[in-house]
Design an enzyme around this catalytic site. Structure first.
Site, short mmCIF file in Angstrom:
data_model
loop_
_atom_site.label_atom_id
_atom_site.label_comp_id
_atom_site.label_asym_id
_atom_site.label_seq_id
_atom_site.Cartn_x
_atom_site.Cartn_y
_atom_site.Cartn_z
N TYR A 139 43.15 -7.04 9.78
CA TYR A 139 43.94 -7.90 10.66
C TYR A 139 43.43 -9.36 10.56
CZ TYR A 139 45.72 -3.39 11.73
OH TYR A 139 46.28 -2.15 11.56
N ARG A 157 39.56 9.90 16.24
CA ARG A 157 40.48 11.04 16.20
C ARG A 157 40.07 12.19 17.12
NH1 ARG A 157 40.64 10.42 9.78
NH2 ARG A 157 38.64 9.49 10.40
C1 LIG Z 1 46.00 6.75 15.50
C2 LIG Z 1 44.92 5.76 15.19
C3 LIG Z 1 44.99 4.49 15.71
C4 LIG Z 1 43.96 3.55 15.48
N1 LIG Z 1 44.04 2.31 16.05
C5 LIG Z 1 43.01 1.44 15.92
C6 LIG Z 1 43.01 0.19 16.60
O1 LIG Z 1 43.90 -0.14 17.40
N2 LIG Z 1 41.96 -0.64 16.38
C7 LIG Z 1 40.93 -0.31 15.54
O2 LIG Z 1 40.00 -1.10 15.36
N3 LIG Z 1 40.91 0.88 14.90
C8 LIG Z 1 41.89 1.77 15.08
N4 LIG Z 1 41.81 3.00 14.48
C9 LIG Z 1 40.54 3.42 13.84
C10 LIG Z 1 39.66 4.18 14.86
O3 LIG Z 1 39.22 3.28 15.89
C11 LIG Z 1 38.42 4.83 14.24
O4 LIG Z 1 37.52 3.83 13.80
C12 LIG Z 1 38.74 5.72 13.06
O5 LIG Z 1 39.71 6.68 13.45
C13 LIG Z 1 37.49 6.42 12.52
O6 LIG Z 1 36.85 7.19 13.51
P1 LIG Z 1 37.07 8.79 13.61
O7 LIG Z 1 36.65 9.37 12.27
O8 LIG Z 1 36.17 9.22 14.72
O9 LIG Z 1 38.51 9.02 13.88
C14 LIG Z 1 42.84 3.92 14.67
C15 LIG Z 1 42.79 5.22 14.15
C16 LIG Z 1 43.79 6.14 14.39
C17 LIG Z 1 43.67 7.53 13.84
#
Ligand SMILES: Cc1cc2nc3c(=O)[nH]c(=O)nc-3n(C[C@H](O)[C@H](O)[C@H](O)COP(=O)(O)O)c2cc1C
Length: 363
Positions: A180, A321
């Site tokens: 972004y 997630r």
């Molecule tokens: C549906 C979805 C929406 C997300 N929206 C954002 C967001 O708004 N801002 C951001 O920095 N990361 C966003 N991410 C990334 C997550 O914050 C996170 O860093 C990423 O899912 C990895 O962590 P995890 O393996 O625990 O899911 C998003 C991820 C998913 C799956």
């Protein structure tokens, strides 16, 4: 003794445990960016976490790129957030708002204003994005910001951060990750400017460093966090040397005074989206250049989280997630209960389904 369930302090934020909910865009706000009561339910259900980092939120109409994302630039939006903060605080969580200007990752159909999306340079990102009206659409070419406009964007982040605190948030997180606006300034492929905000690495980090300094001055450094994702190539980011860029950034901001630095690992979604090389080496470098609290997200399990806390690498651990389908993630970790799987088809759809209707575990 697991540190995951122990209270921990991140700057001004005293957390009931070291489990943090990641910022997750879920596209459930109105088209005017007002968070709804289902968002209050959703966050309240997850407020056994120590910290909720609320989803990427635009600081202005010009900062919006996706359909139905929330804003923090008018009174109706602030009132929606106030209800969410009151509910989350009632359950013991602290809250931080992620302020996200999308820059070139935008489609006009998803915006409430006619102005073209802006970016450091007029470089169109490869790829497409969802629009409610015409489904998947190519990204348009953004307009390059004038130098004075870059400075005005810093002021926009200050105004949004101030309003976030007025709306009851305990702090804000500046979104400098995931391709972004701030990441577009940091990265050599998206930033081709020739003014003081482009070219050398010192110039490419300037906008982000100025944003952090200005927000910290307005709301307190100990209420200010920053999210980075060095090497993450999402949204067509391909920095020539992401580790060098992010070391320069961390060295240019007062990391010792901030609430936290939030690292999203570059291989969070797929190994081929990482151009930072060895992730363990990157983690060591980011740790070494973060003089205060470091938190991180990307594929953490309970075991990996406990190891990172025990070694002192991280002060809290961020889960994305896993929080979508497990509102009671903290209790599930504590009791070693099984985790539910989220339905990705409902990540960004309107309504309660796949959002605030995931049940707590029944033993
Ligand atoms: C549906 C979805 C929406 C997300 N929206 C954002 C967001 O708004 N801002 C951001 O920095 N990361 C966003 N991410 C990334 C997550 O914050 C996170 O860093 C990423 O899912 C990895 O962590 P995890 O393996 O625990 O899911 C998003 C991820 C998913 C799956």
């Amino acid at each position: 003794m697991s540190k995951l369930f122990e209270p921990v302090r991140l700057g001004a934020l005293q957390l009931q445990n070291a489990v943090v909910m990641a910022p997750l865009t879920r596209s459930r706000a109105t088209t005017d960016g007002v968070p709804q009561s289902i968002a209050r339910d959703y966050y309240e259900q997850r407020a056994s976490a120590g910290l909720l980092i609320a989803e990427g939120t635009q600081p202005s109409a010009g900062g919006q790129g996706y359909a139905r994302t929330p804003g923090i630039h008018n009174a109706q939006q602030a009132a929606g957030w106030r209800a969410i903060n009151d509910a989350a605080h009632g359950k013991g969580a602290k809250t931080v708002l992620q302020i996200m200007h999308v820059g070139r990752i935008a489609h006009p159909l998803n915006r409430t204003i006619a102005d073209a999306p802006v970016a450091p340079s007029a470089v169109r990102p490869a790829g497409q994005m969802w629009t409610d009206q015409k489904q998947m659409q190519d990204f348009p070419t953004p307009r390059a910001l004038e130098t004075a406009e870059v400075k005005a964007l810093v002021d926009e982040f200050v105004a949004a951060s101030t309003l976030a605190i007025e709306a009851g948030f305990d702090g804000v997180e500046i979104h400098a990750a995931n391709g972004y606006l701030h990441h577009q300034f940091l990265s050599s492929n998206s930033n081709q400017r020739t003014d003081e905000y482009g070219g050398s690495v010192q110039n490419r980090v300037r906008f982000t460093a100025e944003t952090v300094a200005a927000v910290a001055a307005a709301i307190g450094a100990d209420r200010t966090g920053i999210r980075i994702s060095p090497g993450h190539m999402f949204n067509d980011i391909a920095d020539a040397n992401p580790t060098e860029t992010h070391v320069a950034l961390l060295d240019a901001i007062p990391t010792q005074d901030l609430a936290y630095v939030h690292l999203m690992l570059p291989d969070s979604f797929a190994p081929q989206l990482n151009n930072a090389g060895d992730v363990d080496a990157l983690r060591k470098t980011i740790r070494a250049h973060t003089k205060g609290n470091l938190i991180a997200a990307g594929g953490f399990t309970k075991d990996k989280a406990e190891a990172a806390l025990a070694s002192g690498e991280l002060q809290a651990v961020v889960f994305g997630r896993p929080f979508i389908a497990n509102p009671d993630l903290v209790a599930r970790f504590k009791n070693n209960w099984p985790l539910a799987e989220a339905n990705p088809d409902l990540f960004y759809t309107p309504g309660a389904e796949g959002y605030s209707d995931y049940p707590a575990y029944k033993a």
